[in-house]
Design a protein around this motif. Sequence first.
Motif, mmCIF file in Angstrom:
data_model
loop_
_atom_site.group_PDB
_atom_site.id
_atom_site.type_symbol
_atom_site.label_atom_id
_atom_site.label_comp_id
_atom_site.label_asym_id
_atom_site.label_seq_id
_atom_site.Cartn_x
_atom_site.Cartn_y
_atom_site.Cartn_z
ATOM 1 N N ALA A 72 40.595 32.735 41.417
ATOM 2 C CA ALA A 72 41.791 33.184 42.127
ATOM 3 C C ALA A 72 41.720 34.676 42.377
ATOM 4 N N GLU A 73 42.153 35.093 43.586
ATOM 5 C CA GLU A 73 42.093 36.515 43.893
ATOM 6 C C GLU A 73 43.159 37.259 43.115
ATOM 7 N N PRO A 74 43.035 38.585 42.998
ATOM 8 C CA PRO A 74 44.034 39.359 42.253
ATOM 9 C C PRO A 74 45.436 39.099 42.779
ATOM 10 N N GLN A 75 46.398 39.121 41.892
ATOM 11 C CA GLN A 75 47.769 38.788 42.262
ATOM 12 C C GLN A 75 48.552 39.986 42.774
ATOM 13 N N GLU A 76 47.980 41.198 42.668
ATOM 14 C CA GLU A 76 48.679 42.361 43.177
ATOM 15 C C GLU A 76 48.842 42.255 44.686
ATOM 16 N N GLY A 77 49.895 42.897 45.207
ATOM 17 C CA GLY A 77 50.132 42.831 46.637
ATOM 18 C C GLY A 77 49.133 43.633 47.448
ATOM 19 N N GLU A 78 48.508 44.627 46.848
ATOM 20 C CA GLU A 78 47.568 45.479 47.577
ATOM 21 C C GLU A 78 46.279 44.728 47.892
ATOM 22 N N LEU A 196 35.972 38.205 64.230
ATOM 23 C CA LEU A 196 36.748 36.970 64.138
ATOM 24 C C LEU A 196 37.712 36.953 62.959
ATOM 25 N N TYR A 197 37.701 37.992 62.127
ATOM 26 C CA TYR A 197 38.465 37.934 60.882
ATOM 27 C C TYR A 197 39.929 37.548 61.058
ATOM 28 N N PRO A 198 40.664 38.042 62.055
ATOM 29 C CA PRO A 198 42.072 37.639 62.172
ATOM 30 C C PRO A 198 42.261 36.131 62.263
ATOM 31 N N LEU A 199 41.311 35.405 62.850
ATOM 32 C CA LEU A 199 41.426 33.950 62.918
ATOM 33 C C LEU A 199 41.329 33.335 61.521
ATOM 34 N N PHE A 200 40.420 33.843 60.701
ATOM 35 C CA PHE A 200 40.290 33.342 59.332
ATOM 36 C C PHE A 200 41.555 33.650 58.538
ATOM 37 N N GLN A 201 42.148 34.807 58.776
ATOM 38 C CA GLN A 201 43.376 35.156 58.076
ATOM 39 C C GLN A 201 44.517 34.219 58.460
ATOM 40 N N VAL A 202 44.630 33.903 59.752
ATOM 41 C CA VAL A 202 45.662 32.959 60.202
ATOM 42 C C VAL A 202 45.462 31.606 59.522
ATOM 43 N N ALA A 203 44.218 31.124 59.513
ATOM 44 C CA ALA A 203 43.934 29.824 58.898
ATOM 45 C C ALA A 203 44.256 29.831 57.412
ATOM 46 N N TYR A 204 43.995 30.937 56.742
ATOM 47 C CA TYR A 204 44.278 31.041 55.309
ATOM 48 C C TYR A 204 45.778 30.995 55.051
ATOM 49 N N GLU A 205 46.542 31.697 55.850
ATOM 50 C CA GLU A 205 47.992 31.659 55.672
ATOM 51 C C GLU A 205 48.546 30.276 55.970
ATOM 52 N N GLU A 206 47.927 29.547 56.877
ATOM 53 C CA GLU A 206 48.340 28.166 57.155
ATOM 54 C C GLU A 206 48.222 27.276 55.922
ATOM 55 N N LEU A 207 47.249 27.580 55.062
ATOM 56 C CA LEU A 207 47.041 26.755 53.870
ATOM 57 C C LEU A 207 48.175 26.896 52.857
ATOM 58 N N GLY A 208 49.031 27.872 53.057
ATOM 59 C CA GLY A 208 50.137 28.092 52.134
ATOM 60 C C GLY A 208 50.001 29.379 51.353
ATOM 61 N N PRO A 210 51.050 32.767 52.458
ATOM 62 C CA PRO A 210 51.633 33.875 53.219
ATOM 63 C C PRO A 210 51.543 35.176 52.433
ATOM 64 N N GLY A 211 51.093 36.220 53.106
ATOM 65 C CA GLY A 211 50.977 37.508 52.445
ATOM 66 C C GLY A 211 49.708 37.684 51.632
ATOM 67 N N LYS A 212 48.883 36.629 51.481
ATOM 68 C CA LYS A 212 47.620 36.733 50.755
ATOM 69 C C LYS A 212 46.497 37.061 51.728
ATOM 70 N N TYR A 213 45.482 37.728 51.236
ATOM 71 C CA TYR A 213 44.404 38.234 52.076
ATOM 72 C C TYR A 213 43.158 37.383 51.869
ATOM 73 N N PHE A 214 42.654 36.764 52.937
ATOM 74 C CA PHE A 214 41.562 35.809 52.806
ATOM 75 C C PHE A 214 40.291 36.447 52.253
ATOM 76 N N ASN A 215 39.945 37.648 52.687
ATOM 77 C CA ASN A 215 38.706 38.233 52.212
ATOM 78 C C ASN A 215 38.727 38.479 50.709
ATOM 79 N N ASP A 216 39.908 38.723 50.132
ATOM 80 C CA ASP A 216 39.996 38.829 48.673
ATOM 81 C C ASP A 216 39.648 37.501 48.013
ATOM 82 N N ARG A 217 40.109 36.411 48.611
ATOM 83 C CA ARG A 217 39.773 35.090 48.082
ATOM 84 C C ARG A 217 38.276 34.825 48.211
#
Length: 304
Positions: A72-78, A196-208, A210-217
């Motif tokens: 799991a990626e860090p839980q901090e908002g940054e 293409l990164y913004p597309l991956f970010q959109v897809a990640y937020e779709e998974l549930g 919101p506010g999490k950063y895909f590259n951290d995952r």
Amino acid sequence: MPQSDPTELRPPRPRSRRGPGWLLLLVLLAAGIGWYAWNVRSSASGAAAPGATDTQQAAVQQPAPTDAAPGAEPQEGEIQNPIEEPLGEQAVLPALDESDVDVGKELAQLLGGQRAGAFLQLDAFVRRAVATVDNLAREQAPARMWPVHPMPGRFTVHEQGGAQRIAAENSARYEAFVALAESVPAAAAAQLYARLYPLFQVAYEELGYPGKYFNDRLVAVIDHLMASPEPAEPPAVHLVSVAGQVQSLQPWVRYEFLDPQLQQLSAGQKIMVRVGLDKERRLKRVLAGLRAQVAKAAPPKAGQ
């Protein structure tokens, strides 16, 4: 589901000079080689994997992980591992639902059209890639969401010391994928991921998320795979019995590790172990290079 504008999900350009990473490489080396993952529940039920038309719905409905999920990626908002916006004027990205053609062309240009078509599921590739990366640190990585085609051959075992062990020749089936992972041009792939990164970010937020950063995952999953154990000899396995009158047409997918510690590994770590020690170490070298491209945060210390 209303989609976010991909251009709104690009963070401000960070001061770091680190280049962005190559998500495609991680998907190829981890998801691709694991097509024959041992999924006892799916083989026991006899259920076939849904077709590509189910991919978007399945990805969107995938539950979000708990905080205790492996990798799991860090839980901090940054944001821990920001992706730099590419220099120069960039073409406007399509909406995620309309991105298949553009993404397919980019992948064909990167890998070559023949290799891209032979190895990759290009429909809904972004959603498939994001869901697969997220699942690699979990118990199961459903094949219906993988962004790759099945590999030839099948999982094999042999008798040794009164136990069934993964056959040495089984590792040879993964050579094409490992070689491909080692051959992906890092600079070009890094530039593609950044565009293409913004597309991956959109897809990640779709998974549930919101506010999490895909590259951290992504970085967290890389660290998780790098921590995979390295058994000195091919692990012992056993065939799981399935109750019922209908026999499985693919009994080889019902093997489990005999060692309970290995059996408790995540789907991604099981894949790393299953390919054999030599290829596991080759893949870890590729992962280390990948992490250097995508990560700003330091890797975890050994044993953490």
